[in-house]
Design an enzyme around this catalytic site. Structure first.
Site, mmCIF file in Angstrom:
data_model
loop_
_atom_site.group_PDB
_atom_site.id
_atom_site.type_symbol
_atom_site.label_atom_id
_atom_site.label_comp_id
_atom_site.label_asym_id
_atom_site.label_seq_id
_atom_site.Cartn_x
_atom_site.Cartn_y
_atom_site.Cartn_z
ATOM 1 N N CYS A 107 0.857 -1.197 0.000
ATOM 2 C CA CYS A 107 0.000 0.000 0.000
ATOM 3 C C CYS A 107 0.888 1.240 0.000
ATOM 4 O O CYS A 107 1.666 1.474 0.931
ATOM 5 C CB CYS A 107 -0.926 0.006 1.213
ATOM 6 S SG CYS A 107 -1.804 1.581 1.407
ATOM 7 N N CYS A 112 0.460 3.527 3.043
ATOM 8 C CA CYS A 112 1.111 2.968 4.246
ATOM 9 C C CYS A 112 2.601 3.276 4.194
ATOM 10 O O CYS A 112 3.213 3.631 5.206
ATOM 11 C CB CYS A 112 0.902 1.459 4.337
ATOM 12 S SG CYS A 112 -0.742 0.967 4.903
ATOM 13 N N ASP A 171 -0.608 16.483 -2.382
ATOM 14 C CA ASP A 171 -0.962 15.566 -3.469
ATOM 15 C C ASP A 171 0.041 15.725 -4.607
ATOM 16 O O ASP A 171 0.443 16.843 -4.960
ATOM 17 C CB ASP A 171 -2.379 15.852 -3.975
ATOM 18 C CG ASP A 171 -2.941 14.710 -4.789
ATOM 19 O OD1 ASP A 171 -3.861 14.019 -4.319
ATOM 20 O OD2 ASP A 171 -2.443 14.483 -5.926
ATOM 21 N N HIS A 212 -3.714 1.227 8.358
ATOM 22 C CA HIS A 212 -4.359 0.927 7.077
ATOM 23 C C HIS A 212 -5.859 0.724 7.245
ATOM 24 O O HIS A 212 -6.304 -0.215 7.912
ATOM 25 C CB HIS A 212 -3.743 -0.314 6.416
ATOM 26 C CG HIS A 212 -4.316 -0.551 5.051
ATOM 27 N ND1 HIS A 212 -3.907 0.165 3.936
ATOM 28 C CD2 HIS A 212 -5.308 -1.371 4.622
ATOM 29 C CE1 HIS A 212 -4.601 -0.225 2.884
ATOM 30 N NE2 HIS A 212 -5.471 -1.157 3.281
ATOM 31 N N ASN A 228 -13.264 10.168 -1.620
ATOM 32 C CA ASN A 228 -13.806 9.347 -2.693
ATOM 33 C C ASN A 228 -13.917 7.909 -2.194
ATOM 34 O O ASN A 228 -12.978 7.377 -1.600
ATOM 35 C CB ASN A 228 -12.885 9.403 -3.915
ATOM 36 C CG ASN A 228 -12.863 10.787 -4.548
ATOM 37 O OD1 ASN A 228 -13.897 11.443 -4.652
ATOM 38 N ND2 ASN A 228 -11.689 11.239 -4.959
ATOM 39 N N GLY A 247 -14.361 7.456 -8.127
ATOM 40 C CA GLY A 247 -13.002 7.592 -8.660
ATOM 41 C C GLY A 247 -11.905 7.333 -7.644
ATOM 42 O O GLY A 247 -10.786 7.830 -7.796
ATOM 43 N N HIS A 305 -6.545 3.278 0.372
ATOM 44 C CA HIS A 305 -6.176 3.612 1.757
ATOM 45 C C HIS A 305 -6.888 4.928 2.050
ATOM 46 O O HIS A 305 -6.671 5.914 1.322
ATOM 47 C CB HIS A 305 -4.644 3.749 1.880
ATOM 48 C CG HIS A 305 -4.143 4.069 3.270
ATOM 49 N ND1 HIS A 305 -3.193 3.300 3.919
ATOM 50 C CD2 HIS A 305 -4.447 5.079 4.118
ATOM 51 C CE1 HIS A 305 -2.941 3.831 5.118
ATOM 52 N NE2 HIS A 305 -3.686 4.914 5.259
ATOM 53 N N HIS A 347 -8.297 8.371 2.612
ATOM 54 C CA HIS A 347 -7.640 9.672 2.568
ATOM 55 C C HIS A 347 -8.676 10.768 2.368
ATOM 56 O O HIS A 347 -9.637 10.598 1.621
ATOM 57 C CB HIS A 347 -6.570 9.741 1.462
ATOM 58 C CG HIS A 347 -7.027 9.269 0.129
ATOM 59 N ND1 HIS A 347 -7.169 7.935 -0.194
ATOM 60 C CD2 HIS A 347 -7.402 9.953 -0.985
ATOM 61 C CE1 HIS A 347 -7.594 7.819 -1.444
ATOM 62 N NE2 HIS A 347 -7.751 9.031 -1.949
#
Ligand code: AMP
Length: 114
Positions: A4, A7, A30, A46, A87, A93, A98, A100
């Site tokens: 991940c 993670c 981002d 996670h 999302n 999308g 994980h 966020h």
């Protein structure tokens, strides 16, 4: 969780532009910003997404919002306005499995979102 990417960011195994961190969460810019301020707030633990939050995660889920509020202030977009987005699933999308919270600001947003 093995493999991940978020993670790995949480464990600092992958570099990112971290703007806030504590024992529970890490917050970073981002990589593909959609607004002048585009920051992700994630739990270090996670959790795959919104559907996977349980009652045990209640404090953690609330903390994501409080940390987003703090970072919005830090980024000086509290007064001009900002948007938090989570999302969940294919139609929304969600690309990274994980949990966020997107913190977006620094420009005028449209509604409804696309
Ligand atoms: P979502 O579509 O809600 O799953 O959003 C995933 C977000 O993660 C996207 O906005 C990506 O640009 C962002 N992202 C993916 N990999 C990274 C990375 N290594 N560092 C920072 N942001 C990332």
């Amino acid at each position: 969780m093995d493999g991940c990417i978020f993670c790995k960011i949480g464990k600092r195994e992958i570099e990112s532009m971290v703007v806030y961190e504590d024992k529970d969460v890490i917050v970073f810019r981002d990589i593909n910003p959609q607004a002048p301020v585009h920051i992700l707030v994630i739990p270090k633990k996670h959790v795959a997404g919104l559907n996977d939050i349980t009652a045990d995660d209640q404090m953690l889920a609330g903390k994501l919002i409080l940390v987003a509020q703090k970072v919005a202030r830090q980024e000086k977009i509290s007064e001009s306005g900002y948007r938090l987005v989570i999302n969940s699933g294919e139609d929304a999308g969600q690309a990274v499995q994980h949990l966020h919270v997107h913190l977006l600001g620094g420009r005028r947003m449209k509604w409804p979102p696309g």
